[in-house]
Design an enzyme around this catalytic site. Structure first.
Site, mmCIF file in Angstrom:
data_model
loop_
_atom_site.group_PDB
_atom_site.id
_atom_site.type_symbol
_atom_site.label_atom_id
_atom_site.label_comp_id
_atom_site.label_asym_id
_atom_site.label_seq_id
_atom_site.Cartn_x
_atom_site.Cartn_y
_atom_site.Cartn_z
ATOM 1 N N TYR A 1 -30.337 12.985 0.328
ATOM 2 C CA TYR A 1 -30.320 13.340 -1.056
ATOM 3 C C TYR A 1 -31.925 12.807 -1.730
ATOM 4 C CZ TYR A 1 -25.528 14.658 -0.403
ATOM 5 O OH TYR A 1 -24.361 15.166 0.037
ATOM 6 N N SER B 1 -17.369 -3.616 -8.451
ATOM 7 C CA SER B 1 -18.409 -2.682 -7.953
ATOM 8 C C SER B 1 -19.638 -2.947 -8.547
ATOM 9 C CB SER B 1 -17.915 -1.227 -7.956
ATOM 10 O OG SER B 1 -19.177 -0.616 -7.504
ATOM 11 N N LYS C 1 -13.500 0.682 -13.304
ATOM 12 C CA LYS C 1 -13.876 -0.935 -13.046
ATOM 13 C C LYS C 1 -14.296 -1.846 -14.204
ATOM 14 C CE LYS C 1 -12.875 -0.551 -8.561
ATOM 15 N NZ LYS C 1 -11.895 -1.114 -8.133
ATOM 16 N N ASP D 1 0.814 -1.287 0.169
ATOM 17 C CA ASP D 1 0.010 -0.030 -0.147
ATOM 18 C C ASP D 1 0.822 1.401 -0.047
ATOM 19 O OD1 ASP D 1 -3.347 0.526 1.154
ATOM 20 O OD2 ASP D 1 -2.025 2.288 0.718
ATOM 21 N N TYR E 1 -14.766 6.953 -12.421
ATOM 22 C CA TYR E 1 -14.114 5.826 -11.407
ATOM 23 C C TYR E 1 -14.766 4.383 -11.933
ATOM 24 C CZ TYR E 1 -14.948 2.518 -7.482
ATOM 25 O OH TYR E 1 -15.103 1.291 -6.803
ATOM 26 N N PHE F 1 -7.188 -4.853 -4.036
ATOM 27 C CA PHE F 1 -7.930 -3.720 -3.606
ATOM 28 C C PHE F 1 -7.479 -2.228 -3.934
ATOM 29 C CE2 PHE F 1 -8.653 -6.956 -0.128
ATOM 30 C CZ PHE F 1 -9.994 -7.203 -0.263
ATOM 31 N N PHE G 1 -21.592 -4.483 -3.262
ATOM 32 C CA PHE G 1 -22.638 -3.396 -3.369
ATOM 33 C C PHE G 1 -22.279 -2.458 -2.386
ATOM 34 C CE2 PHE G 1 -25.975 -4.915 -6.267
ATOM 35 C CZ PHE G 1 -25.084 -5.816 -6.820
ATOM 36 N N ASN G 2 -22.919 -2.211 -1.195
ATOM 37 C CA ASN G 2 -22.394 -0.967 -0.309
ATOM 38 C C ASN G 2 -21.799 -1.411 0.817
ATOM 39 O OD1 ASN G 2 -24.165 0.356 -2.732
ATOM 40 N ND2 ASN G 2 -24.052 2.113 -1.504
ATOM 41 N N ARG H 1 -30.404 0.937 -1.338
ATOM 42 C CA ARG H 1 -29.315 0.269 -1.728
ATOM 43 C C ARG H 1 -29.169 -1.113 -1.046
ATOM 44 N NH1 ARG H 1 -29.486 3.868 -4.633
ATOM 45 N NH2 ARG H 1 -27.715 5.633 -5.135
ATOM 46 N N LYS I 1 -11.343 5.613 -5.308
ATOM 47 C CA LYS I 1 -12.642 5.221 -5.210
ATOM 48 C C LYS I 1 -13.599 5.952 -4.993
ATOM 49 C CE LYS I 1 -12.816 4.547 -0.217
ATOM 50 N NZ LYS I 1 -13.472 3.857 1.052
HETATM 51 P P1 NAD Z 1 -9.443 2.443 0.654
HETATM 52 O O1 NAD Z 1 -9.129 3.613 -0.067
HETATM 53 O O2 NAD Z 1 -9.884 2.245 2.049
HETATM 54 O O3 NAD Z 1 -8.565 1.355 0.201
HETATM 55 C C1 NAD Z 1 -7.724 1.255 -0.835
HETATM 56 C C2 NAD Z 1 -6.143 1.394 -0.395
HETATM 57 O O4 NAD Z 1 -5.437 1.424 -1.735
HETATM 58 C C3 NAD Z 1 -5.645 2.609 0.356
HETATM 59 O O5 NAD Z 1 -5.157 2.122 1.449
HETATM 60 C C4 NAD Z 1 -4.862 3.376 -0.572
HETATM 61 O O6 NAD Z 1 -3.828 3.819 0.176
HETATM 62 C C5 NAD Z 1 -4.384 2.182 -1.599
HETATM 63 N N1 NAD Z 1 -3.655 2.447 -2.674
HETATM 64 C C6 NAD Z 1 -4.470 3.438 -3.760
HETATM 65 N N2 NAD Z 1 -3.621 3.280 -4.820
HETATM 66 C C7 NAD Z 1 -2.687 2.851 -4.696
HETATM 67 C C8 NAD Z 1 -1.423 2.695 -5.416
HETATM 68 N N3 NAD Z 1 -1.431 3.019 -6.631
HETATM 69 N N4 NAD Z 1 -0.375 1.721 -4.919
HETATM 70 C C9 NAD Z 1 -0.700 1.179 -3.706
HETATM 71 N N5 NAD Z 1 -1.437 1.400 -2.892
HETATM 72 C C10 NAD Z 1 -2.501 2.214 -3.294
HETATM 73 O O7 NAD Z 1 -10.660 1.674 -0.272
HETATM 74 P P2 NAD Z 1 -11.866 0.543 -0.074
HETATM 75 O O8 NAD Z 1 -12.965 1.074 0.458
HETATM 76 O O9 NAD Z 1 -10.953 -0.321 1.005
HETATM 77 O O10 NAD Z 1 -11.903 -0.159 -1.268
HETATM 78 C C11 NAD Z 1 -11.135 -1.324 -1.770
HETATM 79 C C12 NAD Z 1 -11.386 -1.554 -3.249
HETATM 80 O O11 NAD Z 1 -12.814 -1.852 -3.387
HETATM 81 C C13 NAD Z 1 -11.283 -0.480 -4.246
HETATM 82 O O12 NAD Z 1 -10.692 -0.893 -5.516
HETATM 83 C C14 NAD Z 1 -12.677 0.006 -4.424
HETATM 84 O O13 NAD Z 1 -12.559 0.645 -5.744
HETATM 85 C C15 NAD Z 1 -13.351 -0.937 -4.363
HETATM 86 N N6 NAD Z 1 -14.800 -0.884 -3.946
HETATM 87 C C16 NAD Z 1 -15.201 -0.259 -2.806
HETATM 88 C C17 NAD Z 1 -16.458 0.000 -2.360
HETATM 89 C C18 NAD Z 1 -16.576 1.040 -1.233
HETATM 90 O O14 NAD Z 1 -17.833 1.455 -0.988
HETATM 91 N N7 NAD Z 1 -15.737 0.992 -0.289
HETATM 92 C C19 NAD Z 1 -17.390 -0.631 -3.312
HETATM 93 C C20 NAD Z 1 -17.100 -1.090 -4.266
HETATM 94 C C21 NAD Z 1 -15.839 -1.464 -4.570
HETATM 95 C C1 WQD Z 2 -25.633 5.827 -0.404
HETATM 96 C C2 WQD Z 2 -27.251 6.461 -0.761
HETATM 97 C C3 WQD Z 2 -27.219 8.621 -1.496
HETATM 98 C C4 WQD Z 2 -24.641 10.399 1.208
HETATM 99 C C5 WQD Z 2 -20.925 4.705 -3.830
HETATM 100 C C6 WQD Z 2 -20.308 4.561 -5.275
HETATM 101 C C7 WQD Z 2 -20.381 3.189 -5.651
HETATM 102 C C8 WQD Z 2 -19.564 2.465 -4.843
HETATM 103 C C9 WQD Z 2 -20.324 2.486 -3.223
HETATM 104 C C10 WQD Z 2 -17.453 2.075 -5.166
HETATM 105 C C11 WQD Z 2 -27.613 7.233 -1.949
HETATM 106 C C12 WQD Z 2 -27.504 8.675 -0.107
HETATM 107 C C13 WQD Z 2 -25.195 9.697 0.707
HETATM 108 C C14 WQD Z 2 -25.193 11.662 1.984
HETATM 109 C C15 WQD Z 2 -27.263 10.858 1.305
HETATM 110 N N1 WQD Z 2 -18.403 2.612 -4.577
HETATM 111 N N2 WQD Z 2 -26.869 9.660 0.539
HETATM 112 N N3 WQD Z 2 -26.679 11.710 1.821
HETATM 113 O O1 WQD Z 2 -23.657 6.202 -4.002
HETATM 114 O O2 WQD Z 2 -24.654 4.172 -3.425
HETATM 115 O O3 WQD Z 2 -22.262 4.173 -4.199
HETATM 116 O O4 WQD Z 2 -20.471 3.947 -3.056
HETATM 117 O O5 WQD Z 2 -17.470 1.057 -6.187
HETATM 118 O O6 WQD Z 2 -19.687 3.118 -6.920
HETATM 119 O O7 WQD Z 2 -21.032 5.241 -6.166
HETATM 120 O O8 WQD Z 2 -23.158 5.159 -1.811
HETATM 121 O O9 WQD Z 2 -23.070 5.755 0.368
HETATM 122 O O10 WQD Z 2 -22.529 7.348 -1.559
HETATM 123 O O11 WQD Z 2 -24.996 6.683 -0.963
HETATM 124 O O12 WQD Z 2 -28.727 10.929 1.251
HETATM 125 O O13 WQD Z 2 -24.669 12.498 2.607
HETATM 126 O O14 WQD Z 2 -27.285 7.561 0.425
HETATM 127 O O15 WQD Z 2 -28.102 9.547 -2.341
HETATM 128 O O16 WQD Z 2 -29.026 7.028 -2.147
HETATM 129 P P1 WQD Z 2 -23.791 5.008 -3.688
HETATM 130 P P2 WQD Z 2 -23.513 6.355 -0.868
#
Ligand code: NAD
Ligand code: WQD
Length: 338
Positions: free
Chosen positions: A217, A124, A153, A31, A149, A80, A177-178, A230, A84
């Site tokens: 929102y 995602s 993916k 990381d 973003y 990971f 999902f979320n 969600r 994001k």
């Molecule tokens: P996060 O930001 O907490 O973790 C990602 C980590 O990757 C961080 O610690 C960051 O420092 C590291 N990183 C980023 N770019 C890097 C690079 N070039 N080299 C080395 N390290 C790097 O995010 P997260 O929520 O844990 O998400 C993990 C994965 O899951 C991501 O690929 C994200 O797109 C995907 N994802 C997340 C969500 C979500 O809602 N959290 C939903 C769907 C998919």
């Molecule tokens: C959830 C719901 C908002 C904040 C995002 C990315 C998606 C995935 C997960 C990575 C929605 C509502 C939110 C606030 C609100 N990430 N909301 N007030 O948008 O479903 O997904 O994270 O892959 O790609 O788009 O998640 O947590 O932002 O929102 O009312 O201050 O909460 O409108 O309905 P979302 P979120």
């Protein structure tokens, strides 16, 4: 069995490292700490009693990545590491394409050269956009991405599929999902830098007093209470699915060399239901107001989890109340440290 976890100090990565270690895997984290801190490595050790190996470098650097693969004997990779944040990706698309795609390309090239075949990728539900049918299953069409973003993916999924065909890679793509919530120890959790975009950290930060109020929102969606729906999933349930995916690859149990699974609970909850669950568990009355819809938001999505349940033998177990309460306990733990 040593597993490389890229982004392993991040939110989902750190919970996955814990589950991997507790299932007997050795872990090395890579990381660059652009969205996490090295302190997470110590927190993981506090939970599991084992300190994972940790290497700090940027995976977009081909030389550093190559050097890493020359020094470690890796059995499989969970990738990971990525940026994001959806709105940030709209403002700075090149930053997102560069980081998310170059890191993937470097990794896959090094895996090919070092003959590391097993790969688990963080995808995602954003790839589905607003699905035509709910619950959405893995065969649903991929809609044009609404953000750079989301596009990273979609493109990543295609890059991985082509690499599987050409170079014998064996990959499992997990469409989250979320993810919300935190580890029950409250030693690791989500650490959003700056103002959070996501609902759960915004709720907990409002409740603890870091934010003055939550904007909901839109309450004019075609849903029972008018707020958007969600499929929220506890991060520990999500982490456990990664261990199963790694087990499946290493044991040769896969059906195809390129497999895709939805990771959700299969249940949709509205924004108002999340707020009520939070208020019930925390005992805090949340200051919120209804505002306009957020641009780019979809109305409703939740997962068809039948394929993951049947093929992986995995099912999300934790309830919405457990998710929101664990997120609150984590917020209080951060506050206590500050
Ligand atoms: P996060 O930001 O907490 O973790 C990602 C980590 O990757 C961080 O610690 C960051 O420092 C590291 N990183 C980023 N770019 C890097 C690079 N070039 N080299 C080395 N390290 C790097 O995010 P997260 O929520 O844990 O998400 C993990 C994965 O899951 C991501 O690929 C994200 O797109 C995907 N994802 C997340 C969500 C979500 O809602 N959290 C939903 C769907 C998919
Ligand atoms: C959830 C719901 C908002 C904040 C995002 C990315 C998606 C995935 C997960 C990575 C929605 C509502 C939110 C606030 C609100 N990430 N909301 N007030 O948008 O479903 O997904 O994270 O892959 O790609 O788009 O998640 O947590 O932002 O929102 O009312 O201050 O909460 O409108 O309905 P979302 P979120």
């Amino acid at each position: 069995m040593k597993i490389l976890v890229t982004g392993g100090t991040g939110y989902i990565g750190s919970h996955t490292v814990v589950e991997l270690q507790q299932s007997g895997y050795e872990v090395v984290i890579v990381d660059n700490l652009c969205n996490s801190t090295a302190e997470v490595v110590n927190s993981i050790e506090k939970i599991t009693g084992v300190k994972p190996d940790f290497e700090k470098f940027d995976l977009t650097d081909p030389d550093r990545t190559k050097d890493f693969f020359e020094r470690y004997d890796i059995s499989g990779v969970i990738h990971f590491a990525a940026y994001k944040t959806v709105p940030e990706s709209v403002k700075t698309p090149l930053k997102y394409y560069r980081n998310n795609l170059l890191s993937l390309l470097n990794l896959l090239a090094c895996m090919k050269d070092s003959k590391v075949a097993y790969f688990v990728f963080s995808s995602s539900c954003t790839v589905y956009g607003q699905p035509d049918l709910l619950p959405v299953n893995e065969d649903a069409p991929i809609k044009k991405a609404v953000s750079p973003y989301g596009n990273t993916k979609q493109i990543s999924e295609e890059i991985i599929e082509d690499t599987v065909k050409a170079h014998g890679l064996k990959a499992i793509l997990l469409r989250y999902f979320n993810p919300i919530g935190a580890h029950e120890s409250a030693l690791i959790g989500e650490l959003p830098l700056g103002i959070p975009d996501n609902l759960m950290p915004y709720i907990t930060q409002t409740a603890i007093g870091k934010r003055s109020g939550l904007n909901v929102y839109g309450d004019d969606y075609n849903t029972p209470d008018g707020t958007a729906i969600r499929d929220y999933i506890h991060v520990v349930d999500l982490a456990k699915a990664h261990v199963i995916a790694v087990d499946r690859l290493l044991a040769g149990k896969k059906k195809e060399n390129f497999e895709v699974f939805n990771l959700g609970t299969g249940n949709g909850f509205s924004v108002m239901e999340v707020i009520r669950s939070f208020e019930k568990g925390s005992g805090v009355k949340l200051n919120y107001k209804i505002t306009n819809r957020r641009t780019g938001d979809i109305e409703k999505v939740w997962a068809d989890t039948n394929y993951a349940n049947k093929e992986l033998g995995w099912k999300a177990e934790k309830t919405l109340d457990e998710m929101t309460l664990s997120a609150w306990n984590w917020e209080k733990a951060i506050q206590a440290l500050a």
